[in-house]
Structure formats: structure tokens, C-alpha cells
Scaffold this motif. Structure first.
Motif, PDB file in Angstrom:
ATOM      1  N   MET A  75      14.213   1.460  -3.585  1.00 34.26           N
ATOM      2  CA  MET A  75      13.135   1.210  -2.747  1.00 34.26           C
ATOM      3  C   MET A  75      12.869   2.478  -1.753  1.00 34.26           C
ATOM      4  SD  MET A  75      12.235  -1.437  -4.425  1.00 34.26           S
ATOM      5  CE  MET A  75      10.839  -1.792  -3.497  1.00 34.26           C
ATOM      6  N   ALA A  76      14.011   3.443  -1.616  1.00 39.03           N
ATOM      7  CA  ALA A  76      13.589   4.563  -0.558  1.00 39.03           C
ATOM      8  C   ALA A  76      12.336   5.064  -0.867  1.00 39.03           C
ATOM      9  CB  ALA A  76      14.886   5.262  -0.545  1.00 39.03           C
ATOM     10  N   ALA A  77      12.174   5.697  -2.206  1.00 43.54           N
ATOM     11  CA  ALA A  77      11.147   6.525  -2.188  1.00 43.54           C
ATOM     12  C   ALA A  77       9.588   5.673  -1.998  1.00 43.54           C
ATOM     13  CB  ALA A  77      10.959   7.139  -3.768  1.00 43.54           C
ATOM     14  N   CYS A  78       9.782   4.288  -2.469  1.00 45.90           N
ATOM     15  CA  CYS A  78       8.547   3.366  -2.148  1.00 45.90           C
ATOM     16  C   CYS A  78       8.260   3.248  -0.740  1.00 45.90           C
ATOM     17  CB  CYS A  78       9.012   2.230  -2.597  1.00 45.90           C
ATOM     18  SG  CYS A  78       7.330   1.115  -2.760  1.00 45.90           S
ATOM     19  N   ALA A  79       9.335   3.039   0.009  1.00 45.18           N
ATOM     20  CA  ALA A  79       9.265   3.092   1.440  1.00 45.18           C
ATOM     21  C   ALA A  79       8.740   4.245   2.483  1.00 45.18           C
ATOM     22  CB  ALA A  79      10.663   2.558   2.275  1.00 45.18           C
ATOM     23  N   THR A  80       9.062   5.330   1.621  1.00 46.75           N
ATOM     24  CA  THR A  80       8.829   6.492   2.365  1.00 46.75           C
ATOM     25  C   THR A  80       7.162   6.910   1.791  1.00 46.75           C
ATOM     26  OG1 THR A  80      10.767   7.623   1.968  1.00 46.75           O
ATOM     27  CG2 THR A  80       8.958   9.302   2.217  1.00 46.75           C
ATOM     28  N   SER A  81       6.877   6.575   0.746  1.00 47.02           N
ATOM     29  CA  SER A  81       5.476   6.833   0.460  1.00 47.02           C
ATOM     30  C   SER A  81       4.602   5.702   1.275  1.00 47.02           C
ATOM     31  CB  SER A  81       5.293   6.606  -1.112  1.00 47.02           C
ATOM     32  OG  SER A  81       5.433   5.362  -1.562  1.00 47.02           O
ATOM     33  N   VAL A  82       4.971   4.499   1.283  1.00 47.98           N
ATOM     34  CA  VAL A  82       4.193   3.586   1.807  1.00 47.98           C
ATOM     35  C   VAL A  82       3.930   3.975   3.478  1.00 47.98           C
ATOM     36  CG1 VAL A  82       4.011   1.308   3.025  1.00 47.98           C
ATOM     37  CG2 VAL A  82       4.770   1.814   0.379  1.00 47.98           C
ATOM     38  N   SER A  83       5.149   4.467   4.005  1.00 47.06           N
ATOM     39  CA  SER A  83       5.116   4.846   5.496  1.00 47.06           C
ATOM     40  C   SER A  83       4.003   5.946   5.665  1.00 47.06           C
ATOM     41  CB  SER A  83       6.592   5.172   5.915  1.00 47.06           C
ATOM     42  OG  SER A  83       6.516   5.559   7.147  1.00 47.06           O
ATOM     43  N   GLN A  84       4.146   6.857   4.739  1.00 51.02           N
ATOM     44  CA  GLN A  84       3.006   8.089   4.971  1.00 51.02           C
ATOM     45  C   GLN A  84       1.674   7.584   4.919  1.00 51.02           C
ATOM     46  OE1 GLN A  84       4.585  11.067   2.194  1.00 51.02           O
ATOM     47  NE2 GLN A  84       6.519  11.392   3.639  1.00 51.02           N
ATOM     48  N   MET A  85       1.503   6.689   3.922  1.00 52.16           N
ATOM     49  CA  MET A  85       0.119   6.154   3.408  1.00 52.16           C
ATOM     50  C   MET A  85      -0.171   5.440   4.832  1.00 52.16           C
ATOM     51  SD  MET A  85      -1.363   3.083   3.102  1.00 52.16           S
ATOM     52  CE  MET A  85      -0.205   1.913   2.502  1.00 52.16           C
ATOM     53  N   LEU A  86       0.594   4.835   5.434  1.00 52.03           N
ATOM     54  CA  LEU A  86       0.123   3.953   6.630  1.00 52.03           C
ATOM     55  C   LEU A  86      -0.106   4.744   7.774  1.00 52.03           C
ATOM     56  CD1 LEU A  86       2.981   1.403   6.761  1.00 52.03           C
ATOM     57  CD2 LEU A  86       0.843   0.712   6.237  1.00 52.03           C
ATOM     58  N   SER A  87       0.331   6.010   8.077  1.00 50.23           N
ATOM     59  CA  SER A  87      -0.216   6.653   9.117  1.00 50.23           C
ATOM     60  C   SER A  87      -1.696   7.164   8.824  1.00 50.23           C
ATOM     61  CB  SER A  87       0.893   7.853   9.122  1.00 50.23           C
ATOM     62  OG  SER A  87       2.277   7.377   9.538  1.00 50.23           O
ATOM     63  N   LEU A  88      -1.793   7.633   7.576  1.00 48.83           N
ATOM     64  CA  LEU A  88      -2.913   8.334   7.281  1.00 48.83           C
ATOM     65  C   LEU A  88      -4.075   7.338   7.174  1.00 48.83           C
ATOM     66  CD1 LEU A  88      -1.786  11.000   4.821  1.00 48.83           C
ATOM     67  CD2 LEU A  88      -2.981  11.437   7.131  1.00 48.83           C
ATOM     68  N   CYS A  89      -3.810   6.193   6.538  1.00 52.69           N
ATOM     69  CA  CYS A  89      -4.823   5.011   6.406  1.00 52.69           C
ATOM     70  C   CYS A  89      -5.139   4.472   7.693  1.00 52.69           C
ATOM     71  CB  CYS A  89      -4.444   3.897   5.408  1.00 52.69           C
ATOM     72  SG  CYS A  89      -4.458   4.727   3.774  1.00 52.69           S
ATOM     73  N   THR A  90      -4.190   4.335   8.685  1.00 54.52           N
ATOM     74  CA  THR A  90      -4.762   3.849  10.061  1.00 54.52           C
ATOM     75  C   THR A  90      -5.526   4.996  10.601  1.00 54.52           C
ATOM     76  OG1 THR A  90      -2.446   2.664  10.348  1.00 54.52           O
ATOM     77  CG2 THR A  90      -3.395   3.447  12.270  1.00 54.52           C
TER      78      THR A  90
END
Length: 151
Positions: A75-90
Motif C-alpha cells: 500500500m506504500a505506492a498507493c498512499a504516496t500517490s493519494v497524498s500527492q493528489m490530496l495536496s493538488l486537489c485541495t
């Protein structure tokens, strides 16, 4: 109350005051034709889509962290991509709600982050509902990003 709590409270108070001043200033200097922007602006669909993406992404990253804590390193790669998406989508959601002229440029970057996130989440979507919901919301947000970019 210790010093850290006092500083934190002071910081929150300052941010709240700054937001209020900025909102009042924007209302005072806004042209008359934008007085109805509170009913939804040019980028309303993008703002709404990004908001859903953030909400679903927060649930997904929490799920990923829980699984990582249990030793599931997949799940590490998933958590990383989600975290980056969260920053940008916010950021996209905030600027889209303001009808900022910077939305198309930011949408171009957010499109990549949403696509990456959807790709990572798709690897787990059949096993984990939060990943599936995040993947679907990222795909929808990517579509709105393309629309905001005019492509």
C-alpha cells in the motif's frame, strides 16, 4: 494551557482574522457582475469534483496507513500517490471556488496527479472499497481538469 497550546491558538486566530479580512476585501473590490458568483462559478463542476476527490482520498490514505501499519507494504505506492493528489486537489478546489485565472495551469498538474492516483488505486480497487472510491473520484476529477484546461 501550556505555551504550545497558546501559540497554536494564536496562530488559528490570526489565520481566521486573515481569512475574514481577505473575504471582506474581495467583496469590496469585486466588480458588480460577479456579485452572483456565490451561486456557482465557471469552475463549479471542477470545484465539486475536486472536493469529492479530497474526501474520498482522505478515506483512502487513512486506509492505506492502517494497512501499512499492519505490515502490508503493497500500500506504500498507493498512499504516496493519494497524498500527492490530496495536496493538488485541495488547491484546485480552493482556486476553482474563487474562479482564479490560475485554474487551467493547476488543473494540468492535478490531472497528472489524479491519473497517477487512479492508476495506483486501481491495483487495489477490487480488494479495498476506499481505493475503489478514490479511483473513481480521481477519474471524475481528471475529466473535470481536462474540461477546465479546454481540452
Amino acid at each position: 494551557m501550556d505555551r504550545r497550546d497558546a501559540l497554536f491558538g494564536t496562530g488559528l486566530l490570526a489565520l481566521s482574522a486573515l481569512a475574514t479580512i481577505e473575504r471582506v476585501s474581495a467583496q469590496e473590490t469585486a466588480p458588480a457582475e460577479t456579485s452572483h458568483m456565490h451561486h456557482g462559478g465557471h469552475y463549479q463542476a471542477l470545484a465539486d469534483s475536486a472536493g469529492v476527490c479530497v474526501s474520498k482520498g482522505q478515506a483512502c490514505v487513512s486506509h492505506c496507513i492502517h494497512l501499512l501499519g499492519s505490515g502490508n507494504q503493497d500500500m506504500a505506492a498507493c498512499a504516496t500517490s493519494v497524498s500527492q493528489m490530496l495536496s493538488l486537489c485541495t488547491a484546485v478546489q480552493q482556486l476553482a471556488n474563487q474562479n482564479s485565472p490560475h485554474v487551467p495551469a493547476l488543473a494540468r498538474i492535478a490531472l497528472d496527479a489524479c491519473s497517477d492516483c487512479a492508476s495506483e488505486c486501481s491495483k487495489h480497487a477490487d480488494q479495498h472499497e476506499p481505493c475503489k472510491a478514490c479511483m473513481e473520484s480521481c477519474r471524475a476529477c481528471a475529466k473535470e481538469c481536462r474540461a477546465a484546461m479546454g481540452t
